[in-house]
Motif scaffolding. Structure first.
Motif, PDB file in Angstrom:
ATOM      1  N   PHE A 172     -21.629   3.711 -23.547  1.00 44.99           N
ATOM      2  CA  PHE A 172     -21.757   2.255 -23.603  1.00 44.99           C
ATOM      3  C   PHE A 172     -20.692   1.596 -24.457  1.00 44.99           C
ATOM      4  N   LYS A 173     -20.094   2.357 -25.365  1.00 49.26           N
ATOM      5  CA  LYS A 173     -19.115   1.778 -26.280  1.00 49.26           C
ATOM      6  C   LYS A 173     -17.681   2.201 -25.947  1.00 49.26           C
ATOM      7  N   TRP A 174     -17.485   2.686 -24.721  1.00 50.97           N
ATOM      8  CA  TRP A 174     -16.146   3.068 -24.269  1.00 50.97           C
ATOM      9  C   TRP A 174     -15.187   1.882 -24.338  1.00 50.97           C
ATOM     10  N   GLY A 175     -15.736   0.691 -24.242  1.00 53.10           N
ATOM     11  CA  GLY A 175     -14.908  -0.510 -24.302  1.00 53.10           C
ATOM     12  C   GLY A 175     -14.142  -0.651 -25.601  1.00 53.10           C
ATOM     13  N   ALA A 176     -14.617  -0.015 -26.678  1.00 56.48           N
ATOM     14  CA  ALA A 176     -13.870  -0.056 -27.934  1.00 56.48           C
ATOM     15  C   ALA A 176     -12.516   0.619 -27.791  1.00 56.48           C
ATOM     16  N   LEU A 177     -12.405   1.556 -26.864  1.00 58.03           N
ATOM     17  CA  LEU A 177     -11.124   2.204 -26.572  1.00 58.03           C
ATOM     18  C   LEU A 177     -10.312   1.373 -25.577  1.00 58.03           C
ATOM     19  N   VAL A 178     -11.005   0.868 -24.550  1.00 54.10           N
ATOM     20  CA  VAL A 178     -10.326   0.156 -23.470  1.00 54.10           C
ATOM     21  C   VAL A 178      -9.758  -1.181 -23.954  1.00 54.10           C
ATOM     22  N   GLY A 179     -10.488  -1.889 -24.810  1.00 52.15           N
ATOM     23  CA  GLY A 179      -9.985  -3.156 -25.316  1.00 52.15           C
ATOM     24  C   GLY A 179      -8.669  -2.993 -26.050  1.00 52.15           C
ATOM     25  N   TRP A 180      -8.562  -1.930 -26.813  1.00 54.04           N
ATOM     26  CA  TRP A 180      -7.323  -1.659 -27.563  1.00 54.04           C
ATOM     27  C   TRP A 180      -6.181  -1.320 -26.616  1.00 54.04           C
ATOM     28  N   SER A 181      -6.421  -0.427 -25.675  1.00 56.81           N
ATOM     29  CA  SER A 181      -5.349  -0.004 -24.776  1.00 56.81           C
ATOM     30  C   SER A 181      -4.891  -1.135 -23.867  1.00 56.81           C
ATOM     31  N   ALA A 182      -5.794  -2.076 -23.559  1.00 54.94           N
ATOM     32  CA  ALA A 182      -5.410  -3.220 -22.727  1.00 54.94           C
ATOM     33  C   ALA A 182      -4.320  -4.041 -23.408  1.00 54.94           C
ATOM     34  N   ALA A 183      -4.398  -4.156 -24.738  1.00 60.82           N
ATOM     35  CA  ALA A 183      -3.431  -4.960 -25.485  1.00 60.82           C
ATOM     36  C   ALA A 183      -2.251  -4.158 -25.998  1.00 60.82           C
ATOM     37  N   ARG A 184      -2.428  -2.849 -26.187  1.00 64.76           N
ATOM     38  CA  ARG A 184      -1.380  -2.037 -26.809  1.00 64.76           C
ATOM     39  C   ARG A 184      -0.776  -0.987 -25.878  1.00 64.76           C
ATOM     40  N   GLY A 185      -1.450  -0.723 -24.748  1.00 65.38           N
ATOM     41  CA  GLY A 185      -0.918   0.233 -23.788  1.00 65.38           C
ATOM     42  C   GLY A 185      -1.062   1.681 -24.185  1.00 65.38           C
ATOM     43  N   LYS A 186      -1.859   1.945 -25.197  1.00 62.52           N
ATOM     44  CA  LYS A 186      -2.072   3.320 -25.672  1.00 62.52           C
ATOM     45  C   LYS A 186      -3.285   3.333 -26.588  1.00 62.52           C
ATOM     46  N   LEU A 187      -3.736   4.519 -26.942  1.00 67.24           N
ATOM     47  CA  LEU A 187      -4.817   4.662 -27.910  1.00 67.24           C
ATOM     48  C   LEU A 187      -4.234   4.969 -29.274  1.00 67.24           C
ATOM     49  N   GLU A 188      -4.832   4.359 -30.299  1.00 62.76           N
ATOM     50  CA  GLU A 188      -4.417   4.603 -31.670  1.00 62.76           C
ATOM     51  C   GLU A 188      -5.665   4.718 -32.538  1.00 62.76           C
ATOM     52  N   TRP A 189      -5.478   5.185 -33.762  1.00 63.95           N
ATOM     53  CA  TRP A 189      -6.611   5.516 -34.617  1.00 63.95           C
ATOM     54  C   TRP A 189      -7.587   4.364 -34.866  1.00 63.95           C
ATOM     55  N   PRO A 190      -7.144   3.134 -35.037  1.00 61.79           N
ATOM     56  CA  PRO A 190      -8.129   2.061 -35.246  1.00 61.79           C
ATOM     57  C   PRO A 190      -9.150   1.958 -34.122  1.00 61.79           C
ATOM     58  N   ALA A 191      -8.704   2.155 -32.877  1.00 62.42           N
ATOM     59  CA  ALA A 191      -9.629   2.084 -31.740  1.00 62.42           C
ATOM     60  C   ALA A 191     -10.627   3.230 -31.791  1.00 62.42           C
ATOM     61  N   ILE A 192     -10.166   4.411 -32.140  1.00 58.94           N
ATOM     62  CA  ILE A 192     -11.052   5.569 -32.196  1.00 58.94           C
ATOM     63  C   ILE A 192     -12.081   5.401 -33.307  1.00 58.94           C
ATOM     64  N   VAL A 193     -11.639   4.888 -34.448  1.00 57.36           N
ATOM     65  CA  VAL A 193     -12.555   4.652 -35.569  1.00 57.36           C
ATOM     66  C   VAL A 193     -13.578   3.584 -35.192  1.00 57.36           C
ATOM     67  N   LEU A 194     -13.120   2.505 -34.557  1.00 52.75           N
ATOM     68  CA  LEU A 194     -14.040   1.460 -34.095  1.00 52.75           C
ATOM     69  C   LEU A 194     -15.056   2.031 -33.110  1.00 52.75           C
ATOM     70  N   TYR A 195     -14.603   2.896 -32.229  1.00 51.03           N
ATOM     71  CA  TYR A 195     -15.477   3.532 -31.239  1.00 51.03           C
ATOM     72  C   TYR A 195     -16.556   4.371 -31.922  1.00 51.03           C
ATOM     73  N   LEU A 196     -16.172   5.166 -32.906  1.00 51.69           N
ATOM     74  CA  LEU A 196     -17.148   6.001 -33.607  1.00 51.69           C
ATOM     75  C   LEU A 196     -18.219   5.154 -34.283  1.00 51.69           C
ATOM     76  N   GLY A 197     -17.793   4.062 -34.908  1.00 55.40           N
ATOM     77  CA  GLY A 197     -18.759   3.171 -35.519  1.00 55.40           C
ATOM     78  C   GLY A 197     -19.684   2.533 -34.504  1.00 55.40           C
ATOM     79  N   SER A 198     -19.133   2.182 -33.350  1.00 52.15           N
ATOM     80  CA  SER A 198     -19.932   1.537 -32.318  1.00 52.15           C
ATOM     81  C   SER A 198     -20.928   2.509 -31.693  1.00 52.15           C
ATOM     82  N   VAL A 199     -20.551   3.767 -31.589  1.00 54.31           N
ATOM     83  CA  VAL A 199     -21.491   4.788 -31.109  1.00 54.31           C
ATOM     84  C   VAL A 199     -22.683   4.893 -32.065  1.00 54.31           C
ATOM     85  N   ALA A 200     -22.393   4.925 -33.364  1.00 52.85           N
ATOM     86  CA  ALA A 200     -23.474   5.004 -34.349  1.00 52.85           C
ATOM     87  C   ALA A 200     -24.372   3.775 -34.285  1.00 52.85           C
ATOM     88  N   TRP A 201     -23.769   2.607 -34.099  1.00 50.96           N
ATOM     89  CA  TRP A 201     -24.537   1.369 -33.939  1.00 50.96           C
ATOM     90  C   TRP A 201     -25.496   1.479 -32.757  1.00 50.96           C
TER      91      TRP A 201
END
Length: 317
Positions: A172-201
């Motif tokens: 359900f929180k895959w969007g935390a990765l997709v939102g970042w890549s939409a603007a940056r064209g790649k995955l970076e650590w802030p997106a992964i950290v945001l995703y982990l927090g959102s999974v816990a939420w």
């Protein structure tokens, strides 16, 4: 426009005066309920990590506000794909849903929609979702499509593990990765950290939600974190919520978010503390209210990130 007569089957967690029952055409109402358009909270909870991530990525890009086009695309995509996922879940769980008080009024177990019609509706929603996804860069298209594997297995998890909420969070929180890549064209650590927090939420708030069904789940042999945690739900949810806030703050710090964004996260933490402090796991209405309140939390964080972006742009300009 005059509202329709509210004579269709319903479910306890749908507001009785929701727009679907009041204004949607009669032929569309069962499908709208199948997609949970009468209960939009799930769409919001799917959407907010997309918007948060997009805002953080655009903050890192040094712009004053996220792309309005991307904001709209994520809005449409989240609600459409949430509808597709719910339809798929209802197809898979139709026999279990018929045995649970909260879900036996859903369109498939109540006989309003056939399995074949539901499957065709799901395909239509997926095609709309695909059209939305194709508006992004190819990295994001591939990343977004890769979430379908998690979507496919999620409905089966409660048959085998007490941690289906973990799989829900990952999905359900895959969007935390997709939102970042939409603007940056790649995955970076802030997106992964945001995703982990959102999974816990997600684990936290869906544990609260699952307490509504715990007696029926126990009778049917289904599993959930609500049953796993039992009377220890408060400390467990507190732990997941605390981890979520820490990860969100770390992601924000990594992207240069300033005081306004951090204050918004502190307010979100206070809201989570209220949820836990006032939670009554024996009261389904209490659980549902606290679950739904996470939409307010989502808006709070997004507004904080937007305000911080605007202030940073003013200072830079």
């Amino acid at each position: 426009m005059q509202p329709h007569t509210l004579n269709a089957p319903t479910v306890p967690d749908a507001p009785p005066d929701n727009w679907v029952h009041r204004y949607a055409p009669a032929w569309f109402r069962p499908y709208a309920r199948l997609a949970r358009f009468d209960r939009p909270i799930g769409g919001w909870l799917l959407l907010f990590p997309c918007w948060w991530s997009l805002a953080l990525a655009e903050h890192a890009n040094g712009v004053a506000y996220p792309s309005l086009w991307f904001v709209i695309l994520f809005l449409v995509g989240a609600f459409v794909m949430r509808g597709a996922g719910c339809t798929y879940n209802d197809i898979v769980d139709r026999e279990y849903d018929a045995g649970v008080a909260r879900t036996r009024g859903r369109p498939i177990p109540s006989g309003e929609v056939t399995v074949k019609s539901a499957a065709l509706f799901m395909v239509l929603l997926c095609l709309i979702g695909l059209a939305v996804l194709l508006q992004f860069n190819w990295y994001t298209v591939v990343l977004g499509a890769s979430s379908l594997a998690l979507v496919a297995i999620y409905p089966f998890m409660k048959r085998y593990t007490y941690w289906p909420q973990l799989v829900l969070g990952l999905t359900f929180k895959w969007g935390a990765l997709v939102g970042w890549s939409a603007a940056r064209g790649k995955l970076e650590w802030p997106a992964i950290v945001l995703y982990l927090g959102s999974v816990a939420w997600t684990i936290g708030y869906d544990t609260i939600y699952a307490h509504q069904d715990k007696e029926d789940d126990l009778a049917l042999g289904l599993k959930s974190t609500a049953l796993r945690f039992g009377e220890q739900t408060r400390p467990w949810v507190s732990g997941f919520y605390g981890f979520a806030v820490l990860m969100w703050a770390l992601a924000a710090w990594m992207t240069g978010v300033g005081a306004i964004g951090m204050i918004a996260l502190a307010a979100a933490a206070a809201h989570m503390a209220w949820q836990v402090a006032t939670l009554d796991i024996s009261d389904p209405e209490n659980c549902l209210k606290r679950f739904r309140s996470n939409r307010d939390l989502g808006w709070l964080i997004f507004a904080g990130f937007l305000a911080d972006m605007g202030l940073a742009a003013l200072r830079a300009g």
